[in-house]
Design a protein around this motif. Structure first.
Motif, PDB file in Angstrom:
ATOM      1  N   SER A  48      22.852 -16.208 -17.990  1.00  0.00           N
ATOM      2  CA  SER A  48      24.146 -16.590 -16.882  1.00  0.00           C
ATOM      3  C   SER A  48      24.271 -15.850 -15.691  1.00  0.00           C
ATOM      4  O   SER A  48      25.006 -15.827 -14.802  1.00  0.00           O
ATOM      5  CB  SER A  48      25.814 -15.712 -17.684  1.00  0.00           C
ATOM      6  OG  SER A  48      25.360 -14.808 -18.409  1.00  0.00           O
ATOM      7  N   VAL A  49      23.448 -14.545 -15.300  1.00  0.00           N
ATOM      8  CA  VAL A  49      23.696 -13.562 -14.251  1.00  0.00           C
ATOM      9  C   VAL A  49      23.531 -14.667 -12.824  1.00  0.00           C
ATOM     10  O   VAL A  49      23.833 -14.479 -11.795  1.00  0.00           O
ATOM     11  CB  VAL A  49      22.423 -12.938 -14.350  1.00  0.00           C
ATOM     12  CG1 VAL A  49      22.175 -12.073 -13.000  1.00  0.00           C
ATOM     13  CG2 VAL A  49      22.679 -11.807 -15.778  1.00  0.00           C
ATOM     14  N   ALA A  50      22.316 -15.628 -12.964  1.00  0.00           N
ATOM     15  CA  ALA A  50      22.178 -16.507 -12.191  1.00  0.00           C
ATOM     16  C   ALA A  50      23.334 -17.485 -11.286  1.00  0.00           C
ATOM     17  O   ALA A  50      23.737 -17.068 -10.070  1.00  0.00           O
ATOM     18  CB  ALA A  50      20.882 -17.363 -12.052  1.00  0.00           C
ATOM     19  N   VAL A  55      23.024 -17.838  -7.327  1.00  0.00           N
ATOM     20  CA  VAL A  55      21.459 -18.402  -7.055  1.00  0.00           C
ATOM     21  C   VAL A  55      21.582 -20.557  -7.282  1.00  0.00           C
ATOM     22  O   VAL A  55      22.477 -20.566  -8.216  1.00  0.00           O
ATOM     23  CB  VAL A  55      20.732 -18.019  -7.535  1.00  0.00           C
ATOM     24  CG1 VAL A  55      19.528 -17.760  -7.401  1.00  0.00           C
ATOM     25  CG2 VAL A  55      20.994 -15.825  -7.745  1.00  0.00           C
ATOM     26  N   ALA A  56      21.360 -20.547  -5.939  1.00  0.00           N
ATOM     27  CA  ALA A  56      20.985 -21.478  -6.573  1.00  0.00           C
ATOM     28  C   ALA A  56      20.409 -23.007  -8.012  1.00  0.00           C
ATOM     29  O   ALA A  56      19.072 -21.849  -7.660  1.00  0.00           O
ATOM     30  CB  ALA A  56      20.828 -22.620  -5.601  1.00  0.00           C
ATOM     31  N   GLU A  57      21.240 -23.428  -8.399  1.00  0.00           N
ATOM     32  CA  GLU A  57      20.274 -24.495  -9.422  1.00  0.00           C
ATOM     33  C   GLU A  57      19.068 -24.653  -8.658  1.00  0.00           C
ATOM     34  O   GLU A  57      19.099 -25.719  -7.566  1.00  0.00           O
ATOM     35  CB  GLU A  57      20.892 -25.108 -10.197  1.00  0.00           C
ATOM     36  CG  GLU A  57      20.751 -25.518 -10.855  1.00  0.00           C
ATOM     37  CD  GLU A  57      21.301 -27.166 -11.522  1.00  0.00           C
ATOM     38  OE1 GLU A  57      21.352 -27.958 -12.588  1.00  0.00           O
ATOM     39  OE2 GLU A  57      22.938 -27.452 -11.462  1.00  0.00           O
ATOM     40  N   GLY A  58      17.957 -24.091  -9.907  1.00  0.00           N
ATOM     41  CA  GLY A  58      16.355 -25.063  -9.850  1.00  0.00           C
ATOM     42  C   GLY A  58      15.724 -23.506  -8.944  1.00  0.00           C
ATOM     43  O   GLY A  58      14.438 -23.953  -8.364  1.00  0.00           O
ATOM     44  N   LEU A  73      16.043 -12.326  -4.723  1.00  0.00           N
ATOM     45  CA  LEU A  73      16.689 -11.907  -4.671  1.00  0.00           C
ATOM     46  C   LEU A  73      18.333 -12.094  -4.168  1.00  0.00           C
ATOM     47  O   LEU A  73      18.312 -13.835  -3.896  1.00  0.00           O
ATOM     48  CB  LEU A  73      17.154 -10.696  -1.919  1.00  0.00           C
ATOM     49  CG  LEU A  73      15.371  -9.923  -2.528  1.00  0.00           C
ATOM     50  CD1 LEU A  73      15.455 -10.341  -1.044  1.00  0.00           C
ATOM     51  CD2 LEU A  73      15.875  -8.827  -3.385  1.00  0.00           C
ATOM     52  N   ALA A  74      19.876 -11.982  -4.590  1.00  0.00           N
ATOM     53  CA  ALA A  74      20.717 -12.164  -4.654  1.00  0.00           C
ATOM     54  C   ALA A  74      21.885 -10.695  -4.311  1.00  0.00           C
ATOM     55  O   ALA A  74      21.916 -10.241  -4.778  1.00  0.00           O
ATOM     56  CB  ALA A  74      20.822 -12.823  -5.810  1.00  0.00           C
ATOM     57  N   HIS A  75      22.730 -11.166  -3.421  1.00  0.00           N
ATOM     58  CA  HIS A  75      23.427  -9.949  -2.827  1.00  0.00           C
ATOM     59  C   HIS A  75      22.631  -8.666  -2.657  1.00  0.00           C
ATOM     60  O   HIS A  75      23.785  -7.512  -3.292  1.00  0.00           O
ATOM     61  CB  HIS A  75      24.803 -10.269  -4.053  1.00  0.00           C
ATOM     62  CG  HIS A  75      25.526 -11.184  -4.233  1.00  0.00           C
ATOM     63  ND1 HIS A  75      26.449 -11.435  -2.456  1.00  0.00           N
ATOM     64  CD2 HIS A  75      25.776 -12.072  -5.598  1.00  0.00           C
ATOM     65  CE1 HIS A  75      26.805 -13.119  -3.379  1.00  0.00           C
ATOM     66  NE2 HIS A  75      26.878 -13.088  -4.453  1.00  0.00           N
ATOM     67  N   GLY A  76      21.242  -8.570  -2.346  1.00  0.00           N
ATOM     68  CA  GLY A  76      20.696  -7.275  -1.747  1.00  0.00           C
ATOM     69  C   GLY A  76      20.033  -7.027  -3.826  1.00  0.00           C
ATOM     70  O   GLY A  76      19.311  -6.316  -3.319  1.00  0.00           O
ATOM     71  N   LEU A  77      20.139  -8.030  -4.375  1.00  0.00           N
ATOM     72  CA  LEU A  77      19.464  -7.291  -5.913  1.00  0.00           C
ATOM     73  C   LEU A  77      18.335  -8.025  -6.030  1.00  0.00           C
ATOM     74  O   LEU A  77      18.342  -8.984  -5.533  1.00  0.00           O
ATOM     75  CB  LEU A  77      20.421  -7.471  -6.874  1.00  0.00           C
ATOM     76  CG  LEU A  77      21.962  -6.638  -7.070  1.00  0.00           C
ATOM     77  CD1 LEU A  77      22.822  -7.075  -7.910  1.00  0.00           C
ATOM     78  CD2 LEU A  77      21.805  -5.216  -7.023  1.00  0.00           C
ATOM     79  N   ALA A  78      17.743  -7.434  -6.207  1.00  0.00           N
ATOM     80  CA  ALA A  78      16.477  -7.461  -7.214  1.00  0.00           C
ATOM     81  C   ALA A  78      16.322  -8.540  -8.547  1.00  0.00           C
ATOM     82  O   ALA A  78      16.995  -7.305  -9.517  1.00  0.00           O
ATOM     83  CB  ALA A  78      15.259  -6.952  -6.611  1.00  0.00           C
ATOM     84  N   THR A  79      16.482 -10.148  -8.505  1.00  0.00           N
ATOM     85  CA  THR A  79      17.255 -10.407  -9.538  1.00  0.00           C
ATOM     86  C   THR A  79      15.560 -11.021 -10.576  1.00  0.00           C
ATOM     87  O   THR A  79      14.911 -11.951  -9.589  1.00  0.00           O
ATOM     88  CB  THR A  79      18.259 -11.121  -9.637  1.00  0.00           C
ATOM     89  OG1 THR A  79      17.624 -12.193  -9.328  1.00  0.00           O
ATOM     90  CG2 THR A  79      19.610 -10.469  -8.838  1.00  0.00           C
ATOM     91  N   ASN A 226      30.546 -14.704  -6.478  1.00  0.00           N
ATOM     92  CA  ASN A 226      30.463 -14.053  -5.864  1.00  0.00           C
ATOM     93  C   ASN A 226      31.608 -13.195  -6.332  1.00  0.00           C
ATOM     94  O   ASN A 226      32.580 -12.565  -6.004  1.00  0.00           O
ATOM     95  CB  ASN A 226      31.673 -14.303  -4.692  1.00  0.00           C
ATOM     96  CG  ASN A 226      31.186 -15.872  -3.647  1.00  0.00           C
ATOM     97  OD1 ASN A 226      30.071 -15.493  -3.480  1.00  0.00           O
ATOM     98  ND2 ASN A 226      31.769 -16.814  -3.201  1.00  0.00           N
ATOM     99  N   PRO A 227      30.761 -11.994  -6.868  1.00  0.00           N
ATOM    100  CA  PRO A 227      31.352 -10.576  -7.697  1.00  0.00           C
ATOM    101  C   PRO A 227      32.142 -10.082  -6.830  1.00  0.00           C
ATOM    102  O   PRO A 227      31.949  -9.724  -5.699  1.00  0.00           O
ATOM    103  CB  PRO A 227      30.217 -10.433  -8.560  1.00  0.00           C
ATOM    104  CG  PRO A 227      29.016 -11.093  -8.441  1.00  0.00           C
ATOM    105  CD  PRO A 227      29.106 -11.558  -7.038  1.00  0.00           C
TER     106      PRO A 227
END
Length: 266
Positions: A48-50, A55-58, A73-79, A226-227
């Motif tokens: 569920s993190v994406a 993060v856009a689906e796909g 990369l999402a909000h500066g995090l390496a995921t 948007n956490p």
């Protein structure tokens, strides 16, 4: 993995206690405190993190040298997440060893780069994936997420006992949904019970890292990708997560202090 300094497992004894919300905001709070942070969604069956990071689906990770994933990369995090590799509408119907193997691949075949902290959002429970992580990866410590509800506390105890059995330090307890504050009148109500997390921390002699509210705003922000920590670090919700991250860092520093000086024999 050699370039990852610390691995923090965020776990819970049961589902539905806000573990993933806590893991995402813990990672963002550590980043807000000036650290390089990665986030691994180890919930192979229900990633569920994406979605929580918007993060856009796909979205698919890039591949390097035909064998390494590059983190998204999402909000500066390496995921990294199983959600990047499978269709959202296709269930992952795997037996335990297959799921454990997938976790190890995500961990060891991702080019994480230089990270101060890698936060791992664990699946709920005490099964194969938890044991695989404990046995195969040098985990710095675990954060246990619970609600004050009696049944959640009972399952959280099992999670603490599991980490202690495999010699992974429990950094502390996060009590989620600790209180609900009415948006109309400001009345504070302990819907799931009161001070259960603090009593659990006291019983097991670990830190209470934070007490987080049952909040409609937090739920909406997470659903929208948007956490709170990524939106306004001065907001009340973000400050709670940042304080939780600071307490987590204090617990990690305490582990270093307990290790004592290096001793050599000549």
């Amino acid at each position: 993995m050699e370039s990852v300094k610390n691995i923090i497992a965020v776990a819970s004894g049961k589902g539905g206690v806000g573990k993933s919300t806590t893991a995402v905001n813990l990672a963002l709070a550590l980043q807000a405190l000036g650290h390089k942070v990665g986030l691994l969604d180890a919930d192979i069956y229900g990633p569920s993190v994406a979605m929580m990071l918007g993060v856009a689906e796909g979205t698919k990770p890039a591949v390097q040298d035909e064998k390494f994933f590059m983190p998204v990369l999402a909000h500066g995090l390496a995921t990294m997440s199983m959600a990047y590799l499978v269709n959202d509408k296709t269930p992952t119907v795997w037996r335990g060893p297959m799921a454990s193997g997938a976790l190890l691949q995500l961990l060891t075949q991702t080019q994480w780069g230089e990270l101060d902290y890698l936060v791992v959002d664990m699946p709920p429970g005490t099964g194969d994936i938890q044991l695989t992580l404990a046995q195969k990866v040098p985990v710095t410590g675990a954060v246990i997420v619970t609600t004050p509800q009696d049944i959640a506390l009972l399952d959280a105890q099992k999670g603490i006992a599991m980490f202690q059995k495999v010699n992974i330090p429990v950094l502390g307890i996060v009590e989620n949904m600790a209180v609900h504050i009415c948006s109309q009148c400001g009345y504070a109500e302990h819907i799931f019970g009161e001070n259960g997390g603090s009593k659990l921390a006291q019983d097991f002699d670990v830190a209470l890292l934070g007490q987080l509210p049952l909040s409609l705003d937090i739920r909406l922000q997470m659903d929208q990708g948007n956490p709170p920590v990524s939106q306004d670090q001065n907001s009340a919700a973000a400050q709670l997560y940042i304080d939780m991250a600071k307490n987590t860092l204090v617990a990690i520093e305490a582990l270093d202090d307990q290790s004592g000086p290096d001793i050599s024999f000549s």
